[in-house]
Design a protein around this motif. Sequence first.
Motif, PDB file in Angstrom:
ATOM      1  N   LEU A  67       0.824  -1.206   0.000  1.00 11.62           N
ATOM      2  CA  LEU A  67       0.000   0.000   0.000  1.00 11.62           C
ATOM      3  C   LEU A  67       0.863   1.263   0.000  1.00 11.62           C
ATOM      4  CD1 LEU A  67      -3.050   0.769   0.142  1.00 11.62           C
ATOM      5  CD2 LEU A  67      -2.771   0.939   2.623  1.00 11.62           C
ATOM      6  N   VAL A  68       1.825   1.330   0.912  1.00  8.50           N
ATOM      7  CA  VAL A  68       2.700   2.501   0.993  1.00  8.50           C
ATOM      8  C   VAL A  68       3.655   2.533  -0.197  1.00  8.50           C
ATOM      9  CG1 VAL A  68       4.464   3.687   2.352  1.00  8.50           C
ATOM     10  CG2 VAL A  68       2.503   2.643   3.502  1.00  8.50           C
ATOM     11  N   ASP A  69       4.155   1.367  -0.595  1.00  4.88           N
ATOM     12  CA  ASP A  69       5.072   1.321  -1.742  1.00  4.88           C
ATOM     13  C   ASP A  69       4.422   1.890  -2.994  1.00  4.88           C
ATOM     14  OD1 ASP A  69       7.031   0.221  -0.209  1.00  4.88           O
ATOM     15  OD2 ASP A  69       6.743  -1.832  -0.899  1.00  4.88           O
ATOM     16  N   LYS A  70       3.174   1.527  -3.238  1.00  3.36           N
ATOM     17  CA  LYS A  70       2.483   2.028  -4.435  1.00  3.36           C
ATOM     18  C   LYS A  70       2.321   3.543  -4.380  1.00  3.36           C
ATOM     19  CE  LYS A  70      -0.156  -2.116  -5.692  1.00  3.36           C
ATOM     20  NZ  LYS A  70      -1.502  -2.725  -5.783  1.00  3.36           N
ATOM     21  N   ALA A  71       1.998   4.048  -3.190  1.00  2.10           N
ATOM     22  CA  ALA A  71       1.801   5.488  -3.046  1.00  2.10           C
ATOM     23  C   ALA A  71       3.111   6.257  -3.204  1.00  2.10           C
ATOM     24  CB  ALA A  71       1.168   5.797  -1.692  1.00  2.10           C
ATOM     25  N   ALA A  72       4.224   5.635  -2.804  1.00  2.11           N
ATOM     26  CA  ALA A  72       5.504   6.343  -2.795  1.00  2.11           C
ATOM     27  C   ALA A  72       6.315   6.166  -4.068  1.00  2.11           C
ATOM     28  CB  ALA A  72       6.342   5.876  -1.604  1.00  2.11           C
ATOM     29  N   TRP A  73       6.205   5.002  -4.702  1.00  2.00           N
ATOM     30  CA  TRP A  73       7.163   4.681  -5.754  1.00  2.00           C
ATOM     31  C   TRP A  73       6.552   4.472  -7.137  1.00  2.00           C
ATOM     32  CZ3 TRP A  73      10.556   6.404  -2.802  1.00  2.00           C
ATOM     33  CH2 TRP A  73      10.811   5.935  -1.523  1.00  2.00           C
ATOM     34  N   TYR A  74       5.236   4.535  -7.252  1.00  2.00           N
ATOM     35  CA  TYR A  74       4.618   4.259  -8.551  1.00  2.00           C
ATOM     36  C   TYR A  74       3.561   5.318  -8.871  1.00  2.00           C
ATOM     37  CZ  TYR A  74       6.869  -0.241  -7.898  1.00  2.00           C
ATOM     38  OH  TYR A  74       7.807  -1.227  -7.684  1.00  2.00           O
ATOM     39  N   ALA A  75       3.365   5.554 -10.155  1.00  2.00           N
ATOM     40  CA  ALA A  75       2.354   6.520 -10.598  1.00  2.00           C
ATOM     41  C   ALA A  75       0.947   5.942 -10.363  1.00  2.00           C
ATOM     42  CB  ALA A  75       2.560   6.833 -12.075  1.00  2.00           C
ATOM     43  N   PRO A  76      -0.011   6.812 -10.021  1.00  2.00           N
ATOM     44  CA  PRO A  76       0.154   8.246  -9.722  1.00  2.00           C
ATOM     45  C   PRO A  76       0.789   8.429  -8.343  1.00  2.00           C
ATOM     46  CG  PRO A  76      -2.122   7.592  -9.338  1.00  2.00           C
ATOM     47  CD  PRO A  76      -1.423   6.383  -9.878  1.00  2.00           C
TER      48      PRO A  76
END
Length: 395
Positions: A67-76
């Motif tokens: 969850l945090v990885d997607k928010a921090a490292w991937y678009a958007p």
Amino acid sequence: MARSRRGKERLSAAEARRIALAAQGFADGRPAQPGGHALRRVLKQVGLLQIDSVNVFGRLGPYPLELVDKAAWYAPRRLFEYWGHEASLLPVATQPLLRWRMQRAHDDAWGSMRRVAQERPDLVERVLAEVGERGPMAASEMEEVGSRRGEPWWSWSDTKRAFEFLFWSGLITSARRRNFERLYDLTERVLPPAVLSAPTPAPDDAQRELVRIAARSLGVAAERDLRDYFRLPLADTRARVAELVEAGELAPVAVEGWSTPAYLWHETSVPRRVDGRALIGPFDSLIWERSRVERLFGFRYRIEIYVPAPKRVHGYYVLPFLLGDRLVGRVDLKADRAAGELRVRGTHGEPDTPVGSPTALAGELRAMASWLGLDRVSVERRGNLAQPLRNALRA
């Protein structure tokens, strides 16, 4: 139901505790299915996350690690990494508020970074060009031959210092991490265009907004607490706090048991009760300012990770345990993946630990073990809560 305290000049110690916990998101209860909306709610409450997954677990419970990885490292991309408190993940909209810090890199960055920028500007330029050509890339992919000669193995090379100076300056940023190692890229290729094109506020305005964020996230705070949240300069914080008091956004209050003046955020309300239950990570924003922890909870907490083992009092990776509106104990934890168990190496209760604490703590430890993919919880016989906790886990 919460009661408004706007305009009140005194707070009891219990009111201050409940205000602080509610401001940090511990009065809301955990979502049944923690997802993106729940994470955004947490970020709105705390403003930034020092990088440690336990900080999110304390508020959301067992959440998907991606969850945090997607928010921090991937678009958007919704988060970016920078020196907020320490190394932190912050909402991308906060980036313009920190440009003044980036612009002061030659004066404010750590000494070894500044030295390389002053003595080896050619290296800094070469690193920037290399990132522009090859990024995202790790600093280890561009190490100079012999750059660590005569230095301890763990020290930074000049190349790494050049990367970090450019990171502090905002010219490059963390595109993602690989096993905790930053992969750097040009900021213009990482942040959303809307953030990059946002106007740069004047330093005073940016700092004032950062103090606002800190005040909302703390609820009630001393000046040093507001300053520490984003590690702001002393004189600048003092000026911004005075301006917010003048504007009516911060209200001076006296808090029972505090020897220092306090400030109450003008939109703060006091919950009638807080039924929190959470393991609080060592790098959680609730406990960043150690003197504040003692003022609020009467709980003395120190990180002992860097203390030699024989001199540690409570252990290596120690998490306070929140129950109700009190920090009632602490546990020293280690995830032993080879054995498939969450090891509790020490369990210490406070003098006024409630009777039901071991049972509540056992539930939190089981949830954490499951979240980490571990099969069981084991408790070593160290600390005054060890045996009660063992009994609770067996029940």
